[in-house]
Write a protein that holds these residues in place. Structure first.
Motif, mmCIF file in Angstrom:
data_model
loop_
_atom_site.group_PDB
_atom_site.id
_atom_site.type_symbol
_atom_site.label_atom_id
_atom_site.label_comp_id
_atom_site.label_asym_id
_atom_site.label_seq_id
_atom_site.Cartn_x
_atom_site.Cartn_y
_atom_site.Cartn_z
ATOM 1 N N ILE A 20 38.193 74.337 39.052
ATOM 2 C CA ILE A 20 39.166 75.227 38.418
ATOM 3 C C ILE A 20 38.725 76.665 38.633
ATOM 4 C CG2 ILE A 20 40.450 75.766 36.317
ATOM 5 C CD1 ILE A 20 40.673 72.852 37.255
ATOM 6 N N GLY A 21 39.504 77.415 39.396
ATOM 7 C CA GLY A 21 39.194 78.820 39.642
ATOM 8 C C GLY A 21 38.693 79.072 41.047
ATOM 9 N N ALA A 22 39.320 80.029 41.725
ATOM 10 C CA ALA A 22 38.908 80.386 43.086
ATOM 11 C C ALA A 22 38.290 81.781 43.110
ATOM 12 C CB ALA A 22 40.110 80.316 44.046
ATOM 13 N N GLY A 23 37.455 82.040 42.094
ATOM 14 C CA GLY A 23 36.681 83.276 42.077
ATOM 15 C C GLY A 23 35.312 83.018 42.682
ATOM 16 N N ILE A 24 34.360 83.877 42.384
ATOM 17 C CA ILE A 24 33.043 83.785 43.018
ATOM 18 C C ILE A 24 32.351 82.466 42.658
ATOM 19 C CG2 ILE A 24 31.826 84.999 41.144
ATOM 20 C CD1 ILE A 24 30.189 86.403 43.374
ATOM 21 N N SER A 25 32.546 81.967 41.441
ATOM 22 C CA SER A 25 31.915 80.718 41.025
ATOM 23 C C SER A 25 32.543 79.511 41.710
ATOM 24 C CB SER A 25 32.015 80.567 39.497
ATOM 25 O OG SER A 25 31.441 79.364 39.068
ATOM 26 N N GLY A 26 33.872 79.456 41.697
ATOM 27 C CA GLY A 26 34.559 78.337 42.327
ATOM 28 C C GLY A 26 34.349 78.289 43.825
ATOM 29 N N ILE A 27 34.368 79.447 44.467
ATOM 30 C CA ILE A 27 34.143 79.518 45.914
ATOM 31 C C ILE A 27 32.724 79.072 46.249
ATOM 32 C CG2 ILE A 27 33.908 81.115 47.866
ATOM 33 C CD1 ILE A 27 36.186 82.752 46.617
ATOM 34 N N GLY A 28 31.762 79.493 45.433
ATOM 35 C CA GLY A 28 30.380 79.097 45.659
ATOM 36 C C GLY A 28 30.189 77.601 45.508
ATOM 37 N N ALA A 29 30.773 77.023 44.451
ATOM 38 C CA ALA A 29 30.646 75.588 44.223
ATOM 39 C C ALA A 29 31.267 74.795 45.366
ATOM 40 C CB ALA A 29 31.308 75.217 42.894
ATOM 41 N N ALA A 30 32.456 75.205 45.795
ATOM 42 C CA ALA A 30 33.152 74.499 46.878
ATOM 43 C C ALA A 30 32.374 74.599 48.188
ATOM 44 C CB ALA A 30 34.555 75.069 47.051
ATOM 45 N N SER A 31 31.778 75.749 48.452
ATOM 46 C CA SER A 31 31.009 75.939 49.681
ATOM 47 C C SER A 31 29.783 75.034 49.705
ATOM 48 C CB SER A 31 30.580 77.408 49.816
ATOM 49 O OG SER A 31 31.707 78.271 49.901
ATOM 50 N N HIS A 32 29.088 74.960 48.584
ATOM 51 C CA HIS A 32 27.920 74.068 48.492
ATOM 52 C C HIS A 32 28.353 72.610 48.671
ATOM 53 C CE1 HIS A 32 24.611 76.738 47.545
ATOM 54 N NE2 HIS A 32 25.340 77.359 46.633
ATOM 55 N N LEU A 33 29.469 72.263 48.082
ATOM 56 C CA LEU A 33 29.951 70.888 48.174
ATOM 57 C C LEU A 33 30.282 70.521 49.620
ATOM 58 C CD1 LEU A 33 30.654 68.432 46.384
ATOM 59 C CD2 LEU A 33 33.013 69.268 46.356
ATOM 60 N N ARG A 34 30.934 71.418 50.334
ATOM 61 C CA ARG A 34 31.292 71.159 51.733
ATOM 62 C C ARG A 34 30.047 71.025 52.598
ATOM 63 N NH1 ARG A 34 35.194 68.643 52.392
ATOM 64 N NH2 ARG A 34 35.520 69.359 54.531
ATOM 65 N N ALA A 35 29.003 71.797 52.258
ATOM 66 C CA ALA A 35 27.779 71.766 53.059
ATOM 67 C C ALA A 35 26.918 70.544 52.757
ATOM 68 C CB ALA A 35 26.977 73.049 52.816
ATOM 69 N N LEU A 36 26.798 70.184 51.481
ATOM 70 C CA LEU A 36 25.893 69.117 51.075
ATOM 71 C C LEU A 36 26.551 67.744 51.031
ATOM 72 C CD1 LEU A 36 24.066 71.013 48.172
ATOM 73 C CD2 LEU A 36 23.260 70.685 50.512
ATOM 74 N N HIS A 37 27.855 67.715 50.763
ATOM 75 C CA HIS A 37 28.579 66.438 50.669
ATOM 76 C C HIS A 37 29.924 66.564 51.399
ATOM 77 C CE1 HIS A 37 25.675 64.941 47.727
ATOM 78 N NE2 HIS A 37 25.779 66.115 47.122
ATOM 79 N N PRO A 38 29.882 66.709 52.707
ATOM 80 C CA PRO A 38 31.113 66.960 53.470
ATOM 81 C C PRO A 38 32.136 65.834 53.400
ATOM 82 C CG PRO A 38 29.283 66.436 54.936
ATOM 83 C CD PRO A 38 28.697 66.620 53.582
ATOM 84 N N ARG A 96 36.473 86.457 50.711
ATOM 85 C CA ARG A 96 37.486 85.942 51.636
ATOM 86 C C ARG A 96 36.837 85.391 52.904
ATOM 87 N NH1 ARG A 96 41.597 91.093 50.848
ATOM 88 N NH2 ARG A 96 42.695 90.313 48.985
ATOM 89 N N GLN A 97 35.793 86.066 53.367
ATOM 90 C CA GLN A 97 35.064 85.566 54.538
ATOM 91 C C GLN A 97 34.431 84.210 54.237
ATOM 92 O OE1 GLN A 97 32.197 88.580 55.574
ATOM 93 N NE2 GLN A 97 33.760 90.150 55.878
ATOM 94 N N THR A 98 33.886 84.056 53.028
ATOM 95 C CA THR A 98 33.259 82.802 52.640
ATOM 96 C C THR A 98 34.277 81.665 52.627
ATOM 97 O OG1 THR A 98 31.714 84.032 51.236
ATOM 98 C CG2 THR A 98 31.857 81.669 50.874
ATOM 99 N N VAL A 99 35.468 81.948 52.122
ATOM 100 C CA VAL A 99 36.537 80.947 52.106
ATOM 101 C C VAL A 99 36.886 80.527 53.526
ATOM 102 C CG1 VAL A 99 38.991 80.582 51.606
ATOM 103 C CG2 VAL A 99 37.516 81.667 49.896
ATOM 104 N N ALA A 100 37.019 81.511 54.431
ATOM 105 C CA ALA A 100 37.395 81.213 55.816
ATOM 106 C C ALA A 100 36.290 80.456 56.548
ATOM 107 C CB ALA A 100 37.721 82.509 56.548
ATOM 108 N N GLU A 101 35.047 80.893 56.382
ATOM 109 C CA GLU A 101 33.933 80.296 57.115
ATOM 110 C C GLU A 101 33.655 78.852 56.679
ATOM 111 O OE1 GLU A 101 30.742 82.973 56.374
ATOM 112 O OE2 GLU A 101 31.603 84.589 57.599
ATOM 113 N N ASN A 102 34.000 78.514 55.450
ATOM 114 C CA ASN A 102 33.720 77.175 54.941
ATOM 115 C C ASN A 102 34.962 76.288 54.883
ATOM 116 O OD1 ASN A 102 30.702 77.172 53.887
ATOM 117 N ND2 ASN A 102 31.570 79.152 53.336
ATOM 118 N N GLY A 103 36.059 76.769 55.458
ATOM 119 C CA GLY A 103 37.280 75.966 55.521
ATOM 120 C C GLY A 103 37.831 75.576 54.166
ATOM 121 N N LEU A 104 37.807 76.510 53.218
ATOM 122 C CA LEU A 104 38.231 76.193 51.853
ATOM 123 C C LEU A 104 39.710 76.424 51.608
ATOM 124 C CD1 LEU A 104 35.264 77.736 49.809
ATOM 125 C CD2 LEU A 104 35.489 75.419 50.742
ATOM 126 N N ALA A 105 40.356 77.221 52.435
ATOM 127 C CA ALA A 105 41.749 77.602 52.176
ATOM 128 C C ALA A 105 42.661 76.389 52.025
ATOM 129 C CB ALA A 105 42.256 78.514 53.292
#
Length: 280
Positions: A20-38, A96-105
């Motif tokens: 819930i939330g696409a701010g700095i916390s949500g983006i960070g959590a999603a990025s870690h999830l994509r990296a550690l548990h793709p 925004r770069q973090t979202v793009a680089e980790n395919g979160l959009a």
């Protein structure tokens, strides 16, 4: 998948992790999830129409970080801008770069405001009901794990204390969260109520244009004054490259912050004198 405006709804998405939330916390959590548990599925619900949270919501003059970005930013994405104390729009670009680089959009569902969250012990799943801000329709999302990255602000109603007689004030009253786009304070006398992070960034920006700016504070605080550009960090980036320098700079800044904190606990009177002298 069915979305209805009333009653129970069929799940719009059934995922392993719902954020819930696409701010700095949500983006960070999603990025870690994509990296550690793709192989885990995820979805991000964002009530607004864009990512960034705080850094997209606030637009008042001078908005910037009050902490150094190599530390405040993500450990997995080096901060490369020359400014360590960065303006709001630079931080938003970083997110925004973090979202793009980790395919979160593709995983973000914009416009969905969460109404409720229920957990079923029998099913081992969360059921989250949300309403779309544009259509008014409700939808359900189900997940094994629920992560709340909603932050500390009410985006719809920023805190506004009651002041007796404010309705008799003939000037303009502005709230930083709803800063008027064309507010002209040139040559005017301004009073800023509060001395937190917002006031600290707002007042220096207004001071050069306003006739006079006064800060009203209830409890005095202490601020460590440092340059926006970290000369050591910028030099290390040139010598070591962004990735290797990031680890060194991040550790340096954390050790400095911890050192100041511990020294303040052990020798508060001495640190108070040093901090005031530093600002002067």
């Amino acid at each position: 998948m069915k979305i209805t405006s009333t009653g129970r709804t069929s799940p719009l998405a059934d995922v392993d992790v719902l954020i819930i939330g696409a701010g700095i916390s949500g983006i960070g959590a999603a990025s870690h999830l994509r990296a550690l548990h793709p192989f885990m599925s995820l979805a991000i619900l964002e009530a607004r129409d864009s990512v960034g949270g705080t850094w997209d919501l606030f637009t008042y003059p001078g908005i910037r970080s009050d902490s150094d970005m190599p530390t405040f930013g993500f450990g997995f994405k080096p901060w490369t801008h020359r400014k360590s104390i960065a303006d709001g729009h630079i931080i938003l670009d970083y997110l925004r770069q973090t979202v793009a680089e980790n395919g979160l959009a593709e995983h973000i569902r914009f416009g969905y405001r969460v109404l409720s969250a229920e957990f079923s012990s029998a099913q081992g799943r969360w059921t989250v009901t949300a309403r779309h801000s544009h259509t008014g329709e409700t939808a359900e999302f189900t997940a094994r794990f629920l992560f709340l990255g909603t932050g500390m602000y009410d985006h719809d109603a920023g805190f506004t204390p009651e002041f007796t007689g404010v309705e008799e004030f003939e000037g303009q009253v502005a709230h930083p969260q709803y800063w008027p786009e064309n507010l002209d304070y040139t040559g005017k006398r301004v009073v800023v109520i509060g001395s937190g992070a917002t006031a600290v960034t707002l007042i220096p920006s207004m001071a050069g244009t306003a006739g006079h700016v006064t800060m009203l504070q209830r409890s005095p605080g202490y601020i460590f004054s440092s340059p926006a550009e970290d000369a050591i960090a910028n030099t290390l980036r040139k010598l070591l490259g962004h990735k290797r320098a990031h680890k060194v700079v991040r550790r340096k800044n954390i050790l400095l912050t911890r050192g100041v904190h511990k020294a303040s606990l052990r020798a508060p009177k001495l640190m108070r004198r040093l901090l005031i002298a530093n600002v002067r």
